[in-house]
Write an enzyme that holds these catalytic residues in place. Structure first.
Site, short mmCIF file in Angstrom:
data_model
loop_
_atom_site.label_atom_id
_atom_site.label_comp_id
_atom_site.label_asym_id
_atom_site.label_seq_id
_atom_site.Cartn_x
_atom_site.Cartn_y
_atom_site.Cartn_z
N LYS A 1 8.29 -6.49 0.94
CA LYS A 1 7.93 -6.47 2.36
C LYS A 1 9.19 -6.63 3.19
CE LYS A 1 5.28 -8.80 5.93
NZ LYS A 1 4.16 -9.68 6.27
N LYS B 1 5.85 -2.34 1.73
CA LYS B 1 5.43 -2.38 3.12
C LYS B 1 6.65 -2.44 4.03
CE LYS B 1 3.12 -5.36 6.37
NZ LYS B 1 2.65 -6.67 6.67
C1 PBG Z 1 1.60 -11.47 8.12
C2 PBG Z 1 1.48 -10.00 8.14
C3 PBG Z 1 2.10 -9.08 8.99
C4 PBG Z 1 1.59 -7.84 8.66
C5 PBG Z 1 0.70 -8.03 7.62
N1 PBG Z 1 0.66 -9.36 7.30
C6 PBG Z 1 3.04 -9.27 10.11
C7 PBG Z 1 4.41 -9.74 9.90
O1 PBG Z 1 4.86 -9.99 8.79
O2 PBG Z 1 5.06 -9.93 10.92
C8 PBG Z 1 1.93 -6.53 9.34
C9 PBG Z 1 0.86 -5.50 9.31
C10 PBG Z 1 1.05 -4.36 10.25
O3 PBG Z 1 2.06 -4.25 10.98
O4 PBG Z 1 0.15 -3.52 10.27
N2 PBG Z 1 2.74 -12.00 7.57
#
Ligand code: PBG
Length: 323
Positions: free
Chosen positions: A195, A248
């Site tokens: 991520k 992601k």
């Molecule tokens: C929580 C989380 C996030 C997303 C999914 N889980 C936001 C982040 O990490 O700031 C992003 C999902 C999206 O942008 O569609 N940690």
């Protein structure tokens, strides 16, 4: 054999033939729809930057699940908008917190729906960071305790799968152990393994009210410049017991999806995130692109890159296109 004997256009002359030789087909089985649960009754707050997406109170969330199943989307990923927040996010793990209640309601009224819960603290902390703050930064090991507590709480509420999105080191192992100790040894973990600290999460932070109040997420999420490191993250999560690993965002990271697919023999998920969705919607609103064609092309490319599962806000509309 070269031209003129070989002509690749031969297989493109007829629509039946084109379909026959199509290498990648996205189906509704591949897709997971993210949904946002909020307090109240009969609440449907439009998320301005994500047209067609809403913060839904649990009663309407249940209705949305029914309507998703009608078009063939049988899996959702839940995010919670709580009534109140605290320092560590532990409030999200309470048995009457928003997500445990949402899980119980969906599993009761729409039992066929496969319910996945995102496990993270940023929606539940006053400061918007994904864990417990010590000396201005997220403390890894303290945060593991809140993540394990959330997993157990969601499991007790009947969730089908948990998906940690916090990027702490060791969280998958910690959660696996906690789940197993509580006899949830059959509950799968889909880890947000690679991520990235991405600008593409902008609209989501409005949707989930989870923007960090100071600093950024660079001390826990990955540097977009790194690819080898993604493989290390994925490898460690597999070692710790992840059942599915995720990359992601998706579109700027198709190369990472492909490397992951070629390197590991485990299901790969990709998250087509909020910013990727919103760009398509904004361009479509202006009449600059053909939305249906673009959505089909995007989802196909994510699957072609090697993703077995796609988390996408386009899921419902895509299912409707197929009908
Ligand atoms: C929580 C989380 C996030 C997303 C999914 N889980 C936001 C982040 O990490 O700031 C992003 C999902 C999206 O942008 O569609 N940690």
């Amino acid at each position: 054999m070269y031209y003129p004997t070989t002509r690749l256009r031969r297989l493109r002359q007829n629509p039946v033939l084109r379909s026959m030789v199509t290498e990648t087909k996205v189906t509704t089985d591949d897709l997971i729809m993210p949904l946002f649960a909020c307090p109240g009754k009969n609440v449907k707050n439009p998320i301005q930057s994500m047209p067609g997406n809403f913060q839904l109170s649990i009663d309407l969330l249940v209705e949305e699940c029914k309507s998703l199943m009608e078009v063939g989307i049988n899996s959702v990923l839940l995010f919670g908008i709580p009534e109140t927040k605290d320092d560590t996010g532990i409030i999200g793990a309470h048995e009457h917190a928003i997500i445990p209640r949402a899980i119980r309601a969906i599993k009761k009224d729409v039992p066929g729906m496969y319910v996945i819960a995102d496990v993270c603290n940023c929606e539940y902390t006053t400061h918007g960071h994904c864990g417990t703050i010590v000396n201005g930064d997220v403390d890894n090991d303290l945060t593991l305790d809140t993540l394990a507590a959330q997993s157990i709480s969601f499991a007790k509420s009947g969730v089908d799968m948990v998906a940690p999105s916090d990027m702490m080191d060791g969280r998958v192992g910690k959660m696996r152990k906690a789940l197993d100790t509580n006899h949830f040894y059959n509950l799968p973990i889909m880890a947000y393994s690679a991520k990235y600290a991405s600008s593409f999460y902008g609209p989501f932070r409005d949707a989930a009210d989870s923007a960090p109040q100071f600093g950024d997420r660079n001390s826990y999420q990955m540097n977009p410049a790194n690819s080898d490191e993604a493989l290390r993250e994925i490898e460690l999560d597999i070692e710790e017991g992840a059942d599915i690993v995720m990359v992601k965002p998706a579109l700027s990271y198709l190369d990472i999806i492909r490397r992951a697919k070629d390197t590991f023999n485990i299901p790969i998920a990709a998250y087509n995130v909020s910013g990727e969705f919103s760009m398509v919607k904004a361009a479509a609103e202006k009449g600059w692109i053909d939305e249906e064609r673009m959505v089909k092309e995007i989802l196909t490319s994510i699957k072609r890159a090697g993703s077995d599962i796609i988390l996408t806000y386009h899921a419902k509309e895509f299912a409707q296109y197929l009908r």
